[in-house]
Design an enzyme around this catalytic site. Structure first.
Site, mmCIF file in Angstrom:
data_model
loop_
_atom_site.group_PDB
_atom_site.id
_atom_site.type_symbol
_atom_site.label_atom_id
_atom_site.label_comp_id
_atom_site.label_asym_id
_atom_site.label_seq_id
_atom_site.Cartn_x
_atom_site.Cartn_y
_atom_site.Cartn_z
ATOM 1 N N ASN A 6 -36.485 -1.368 -33.252
ATOM 2 C CA ASN A 6 -37.531 -0.349 -33.399
ATOM 3 C C ASN A 6 -38.500 -0.594 -34.550
ATOM 4 O O ASN A 6 -39.615 -0.103 -34.532
ATOM 5 C CB ASN A 6 -36.914 1.056 -33.486
ATOM 6 C CG ASN A 6 -36.088 1.261 -34.718
ATOM 7 O OD1 ASN A 6 -35.478 0.328 -35.229
ATOM 8 N ND2 ASN A 6 -36.050 2.475 -35.208
ATOM 9 N N GLU B 132 -26.774 1.330 -41.367
ATOM 10 C CA GLU B 132 -27.729 2.411 -41.117
ATOM 11 C C GLU B 132 -27.705 2.639 -39.614
ATOM 12 O O GLU B 132 -27.984 1.731 -38.842
ATOM 13 C CB GLU B 132 -29.115 2.020 -41.626
ATOM 14 C CG GLU B 132 -29.935 3.222 -42.041
ATOM 15 C CD GLU B 132 -30.439 4.011 -40.858
ATOM 16 O OE1 GLU B 132 -29.904 5.115 -40.609
ATOM 17 O OE2 GLU B 132 -31.310 3.511 -40.158
ATOM 18 N N CYS C 39 -35.189 6.178 -36.346
ATOM 19 C CA CYS C 39 -33.933 6.834 -36.708
ATOM 20 C C CYS C 39 -34.193 8.093 -37.521
ATOM 21 O O CYS C 39 -33.333 8.957 -37.617
ATOM 22 C CB CYS C 39 -32.991 5.880 -37.416
ATOM 23 S SG CYS C 39 -33.798 4.882 -38.637
ATOM 24 N N GLU D 51 -30.500 1.464 -49.100
ATOM 25 C CA GLU D 51 -31.439 0.359 -48.985
ATOM 26 C C GLU D 51 -32.714 0.709 -49.754
ATOM 27 O O GLU D 51 -32.999 1.869 -49.995
ATOM 28 C CB GLU D 51 -31.808 0.129 -47.512
ATOM 29 C CG GLU D 51 -30.606 -0.200 -46.651
ATOM 30 C CD GLU D 51 -31.008 -0.820 -45.324
ATOM 31 O OE1 GLU D 51 -31.314 -2.022 -45.309
ATOM 32 O OE2 GLU D 51 -31.013 -0.104 -44.319
#
Ligand code: ADP
Length: 475
Positions: free
Chosen positions: A147, A244, A278, A456
Site C-alpha cells: 500500500n 506493523e 493502515c 518506527e
C-alpha cells in the site's frame, strides 16, 4: 526482466512476475524477477559479508550516500510517482506525495547518521567509568506491503543504513516496480556491494528463507496473521522483531464538531488512497446530537467522489489494488448487509473505460460494534458509522477494538480533545484531522494488535535499528 539486487549484482531469476496496472489491466508495467530460497540465502550471506565494512564507515560516508539517494528521489518524484500510481493505483497526486516523503526520509536519516547518541557516566564503584553507546543490530530483513510501495521501504531502509546495518528487502509482490527503482537509486548512490539487497518474490517462500538464512532483526509491515506468525518464528530464533499490522481506526465526531471539517476528515481518512491505509478512518463514531445532519452531508459527499484511473487528473479515488482485494471488500459489504447495517451509498463494482478493479466507496450506517465490518480491518473504501449516545460512550466504542494504531476526534472543545488525547488507546491521536496522514520525522506505531516492538521513524527508529552497549572502564 527487472532483476533482484544481490551482492551488488543484478541477478535474473527463472520465474518472473508481471506487474499490472490495477487501473488498466491491459497495461503491463514490466516483468520482475521472482526469487527462490537460494537467492534469499545468497542475499543474506552478502549482507552478512558486507556488515563489518559498512558498520565501520564514518557517519559522514553514510550520510552522503543517504543524502544523494534522497536528492535523486526528490528530483524524480513525478516520474517515480507515475510508476507508483500505475502499479498501486493511488492517485498521481498521492503517489507523488509519497515519493517526496520517501526522498525526505532519506535526507532526514542522512542527518540522523551524524546525530549519534551516547552517554558517559561515573560508575557507582570508585575508579570506574561507564560508557553507553549504540551499535548496529546487524543484518536486517525488511518485509514490506503493497500500500505504500516506496515510503515504507524508505522508512525501514533509511534508518537501517544510517545506523550501520546491512539490509535484505523483500517487497510485496504487487508493487515490485517502486522497490526496484529504490534499489537502483541506492546502488548508484554508492552503497558498497551487499549492503542493500533486493529480493522480490512470494512472501510464503522468501519469508521463511530469510529467517532461516540467519538475519539479526526483522521489520515487517503487513497483515496481522502474517505478522503474528513471523513474531513467533523470530522469538524462537532470537531475531529482534518489529511489526506493523494495521488498524481499525476510530474517528469520533463529537456533538460540537465543525460539521464541514468533520466531513472532510472522514472523506479523506476513510476513502483517500482507496481506504488502503493502515491508518484509515474506517470506524466513524458519531455522537447522537450531530448524527443525522452529519450523515446526510457525509453520504452526499461520499456518493459524489470520483472513482477512476489513478493517472486521470479528475480522479479522487483510484482502483482497488487487486481482484483479490476487491472481492474481499465486496464480501465485507455483503457481510454488513447480512448483519443488518444500512448501506447509505456505494459498495459496488464499477465499470470504467479501462478494465480495472474499480469500486464505489461504501458508507454503512447503524452498525453494531460487534459486526465484522466494525471489528475487522477491511483495507478498502468501506467505512462504518457507529452511533454514540454521548462523548463518553463514543470513547468507549473507540477503544473497543483489538487494534490500536491511530484514533481521531473532531471537536471544538479543548476539554474533549485533551481527554481523548489522554484516553484513546492508540499509538497516534489526531484532533480535527483524519487518522491517516502522518509526518516522517516523528514516531509511527500503535498498541494492542496493531504493532509489536519499538516504534518506527524519527529518532525513535534507533530503538529498533541499534543495540545498546554498556562499557565499564577501570581507570
Ligand atoms: P497483505 O494482505 O498486505 O498482502 P501480507 O502480510 O500477506 O499482507 O503481506 C505483507 C508482506 O508480507 C508481503 O511482502 C508478503 O509477500 C509478505 N508475506 C506474505 N506471507 C508471508 C510469510 N509467510 N512470511 C513472510 N512474509 C510473508
Amino acid at each position: 526482466m527487472h532483476c533482484n539486487l544481490i551482492a551488488g549484482e543484478w541477478r535474473t531469476a527463472s520465474l518472473a512476475n508481471t506487474n499490472r496496472n490495477p487501473s488498466d489491466l491491459d497495461d503491463a508495467i514490466g516483468d520482475y524477477a521472482s526469487a527462490g530460497s537460494d537467492d534469499m540465502r545468497d542475499a543474506v550471506a552478502a549482507a552478512r559479508a558486507a556488515l563489518p565494512g559498512w558498520r565501520r564507515t564514518t557517519p559522514q560516508q553514510r550520510a552522503d550516500i543517504l543524502d544523494a539517494a534522497g536528492s535523486e528521489i526528490l528530483a524524480r518524484k513525478t516520474e517515480l510517482g507515475t510508476l507508483l500510481a500505475r502499479e498501486e493505483g493511488k492517485t498521481l497526486a498521492e503517489a507523488i506525495g509519497e515519493v517526496a516523503r520517501a526522498g525526505n526520509i532519506f535526507k532526514y536519516f542522512a542527518a540522523e547518521a551524524l546525530r549519534q547518541q551516547g552517554e558517559l557516566l561515573d560508575s557507582v564503584r570508585p575508579g570506574v567509568e561507564v560508557m553507553i553507546s549504540r551499535e548496529p543490530v546487524g543484518v536486517v530483513g525488511l518485509i514490506t506491503p503493497w500500500n505504500f510501495p516506496i515510503a515504507i521501504p524508505a522508512w525501514k531502509t533509511a534508518p537501517a543504513l544510517a545506523f550501520g546495518n546491512t539490509v535484505v528487502m523483500k517487497p510485496a509482490e504487487l508493487v515490485p516496480g517502486s522497490a526496484c527503482a529504490l534499489a537502483d537509486i541506492l546502488h548508484r548512490a554508492g552503497l558498497p556491494a551487499g549492503v542493500f539487497n533486493l529480493v522480490m518474490g512470494p512472501g510464503r517462500v522468501l519469508g521463511p528463507a530469510m529467517l532461516e538464512a540467519g538475519i539479526d532483526a526483522l521489520s515487517f509491515t503487513g497483515s496481522q496473521a502474517t505478522g503474528q506468525r513471523l513474531a513467533t518464528e523470530c522469538a524462537a530464533r532470537g531475531i529482534k522483531v518489529q511489526l506493523e499490522m494495521g488498524g481499525k481506526n476510530p474517528l469520533v465526531i463529537a456533538d460540537d464538531a465543525e460539521l464541514e471539517q468533520a466531513v472532510e476528515c472522514a472523506i479523506n481518512g476513510a476513502f483517500y488512497s482507496t481506504g488502503q491505509r493502515c491508518t484509515a478512518s474506517s470506524r466513524l463514531i458519531v455522537c447522537a446530537g450531530i448524527h443525522d445532519a452529519y450523515l446526510d452531508r457525509l453520504a452526499s459527499r461520499t456518493a459524489a467522489l470520483h472513482v477512476g484511473h489513478a493517472l486521470a487528473p479528475e480522479t479522487q479515488i483510484g482502483p482497488v489494488v487487486s481482484e483479490a482485494q476487491l472481492s474481499a471488500n465486496l464480501a465485507y459489504v455483503q457481510s454488513g448487509l447480512a448483519d443488518g447495517a444500512t448501506l447509505l451509498c456505494g459498495g459496488e463494482r464499477l465499470e470504467r473505460a479501462q478494465r480495472g478493479h474499480y469500486m464505489s466507496p461504501a458508507l454503512f450506517a447503524e452498525c453494531a460494534p460487534d459486526m465484522a465490518i466494525s471489528r475487522e480491518e477491511i483495507f478498502g473504501p468501506v467505512a462504518t458509522v457507529l452511533r454514540a449516545d454521548d462523548y463518553k460512550h463514543a470513547l468507549a466504542l473507540a477503544n473497543d477494538t483489538p487494534f490500536g494504531l491511530a484514533a481521531g476526534i473532531c471537536t471544538r472543545s479543548l476539554q474533549l480533545a485533551t481527554h481523548f488525547r489522554r484516553h484513546a488507546e492508540a499509538g497516534m491521536v489526531m484532533v480535527n484531522l483524519p487518522t491517516a496522514g502522518v509526518d516522517y520525522h516523528v514516531p509511527f506505531g500503535g498498541r494492542k494488535g496493531s504493532s509489536y516492538g519499538p516504534r518506527e521513524q524519527g529518532r525513535y527508529a534507533a530503538e529498533f535499528y541499534t543495540t545498546v552497549k554498556t562499557a565499564y572502564v577501570g581507570l
